[in-house]
Scaffold this active site. Sequence first.
Site, PDB file in Angstrom:
ATOM      1  N   CYS A   1      26.368  65.162 -47.146  1.00 34.69           N
ATOM      2  CA  CYS A   1      27.398  65.184 -48.161  1.00 34.69           C
ATOM      3  C   CYS A   1      26.880  64.264 -49.311  1.00 34.69           C
ATOM      4  O   CYS A   1      25.817  64.596 -49.980  1.00 34.69           O
ATOM      5  CB  CYS A   1      28.632  65.190 -47.937  1.00 34.69           C
ATOM      6  SG  CYS A   1      29.814  65.872 -49.271  1.00 34.69           S
TER       7      CYS A   1
ATOM      8  N   HIS B   1      29.581  67.879 -43.364  1.00 40.55           N
ATOM      9  CA  HIS B   1      30.029  66.923 -42.542  1.00 40.55           C
ATOM     10  C   HIS B   1      29.987  67.218 -41.112  1.00 40.55           C
ATOM     11  O   HIS B   1      31.104  67.707 -40.451  1.00 40.55           O
ATOM     12  CB  HIS B   1      31.470  66.433 -43.099  1.00 40.55           C
ATOM     13  CG  HIS B   1      31.594  65.842 -44.390  1.00 40.55           C
ATOM     14  ND1 HIS B   1      31.340  64.578 -44.502  1.00 40.55           N
ATOM     15  CD2 HIS B   1      32.016  66.426 -45.244  1.00 40.55           C
ATOM     16  CE1 HIS B   1      31.647  64.273 -45.590  1.00 40.55           C
ATOM     17  NE2 HIS B   1      31.799  65.509 -46.062  1.00 40.55           N
TER      18      HIS B   1
ATOM     19  N   GLU C   1      29.657  65.432 -38.804  1.00 38.27           N
ATOM     20  CA  GLU C   1      30.303  64.219 -37.745  1.00 38.27           C
ATOM     21  C   GLU C   1      31.858  64.469 -37.709  1.00 38.27           C
ATOM     22  O   GLU C   1      32.579  63.940 -36.984  1.00 38.27           O
ATOM     23  CB  GLU C   1      30.335  62.880 -38.641  1.00 38.27           C
ATOM     24  CG  GLU C   1      30.995  62.786 -39.864  1.00 38.27           C
ATOM     25  CD  GLU C   1      30.436  63.222 -41.074  1.00 38.27           C
ATOM     26  OE1 GLU C   1      31.001  63.042 -42.059  1.00 38.27           O
ATOM     27  OE2 GLU C   1      29.428  63.976 -40.982  1.00 38.27           O
TER      28      GLU C   1
END
Length: 186
Positions: free
Chosen positions: A75, A165, A167
């Site tokens: 991002c 994202h 994660e």
Amino acid sequence: MKIGVLALQGAVREHIRHIELSGHEGIAVKKVEQLEEIEGLILPGGESTTLRRLMNLYGFKEALQNSTLPMFGTCAGLIVLAQDIVGEEGYLNKLNITVQRNSFGRQVDSFETELDIKGIATDIEGVFIRAPHIEKVGQGVDILCKVNEKIVAVQQGKYLGVSFHPELTDDYRVTDYFINHIVKKA
């Protein structure tokens, strides 16, 4: 291997968790000197203007521009790696791409979708929050994934960039790819 996560903002703990799930040691990088201790660096999401200001303040811009470390930007991290940003100058100039900030809309337009990422997997969950997209790629850049004809994942040598994202999910395969297919070969 020791993989760093730039710990100025963003989901640092979540990235470290993915590094550890990939079988490696994750380090929160808060000082330029720590770059000497790692073999690869993840630049997390957050707000790209704030991230750039903090990187300037703590001396990371020059250090990373001169660094040969493999880097993975998610991002805002993707925006920081870009050579060009629509309406602005590039920052680290590591990826030969032009990025459009917030191109998927505002915070309320955030979404999740399943992604087919070339060389990684066909069923990766992508979380898009005020996400950028890659408007244009230059020579040497491999397009790994698109969403609605917008480029959202690229690789150029030892640099990996994604609009989403990874994660923020339990699926650590994108991080694992960065470590085991990019960092290991660098």
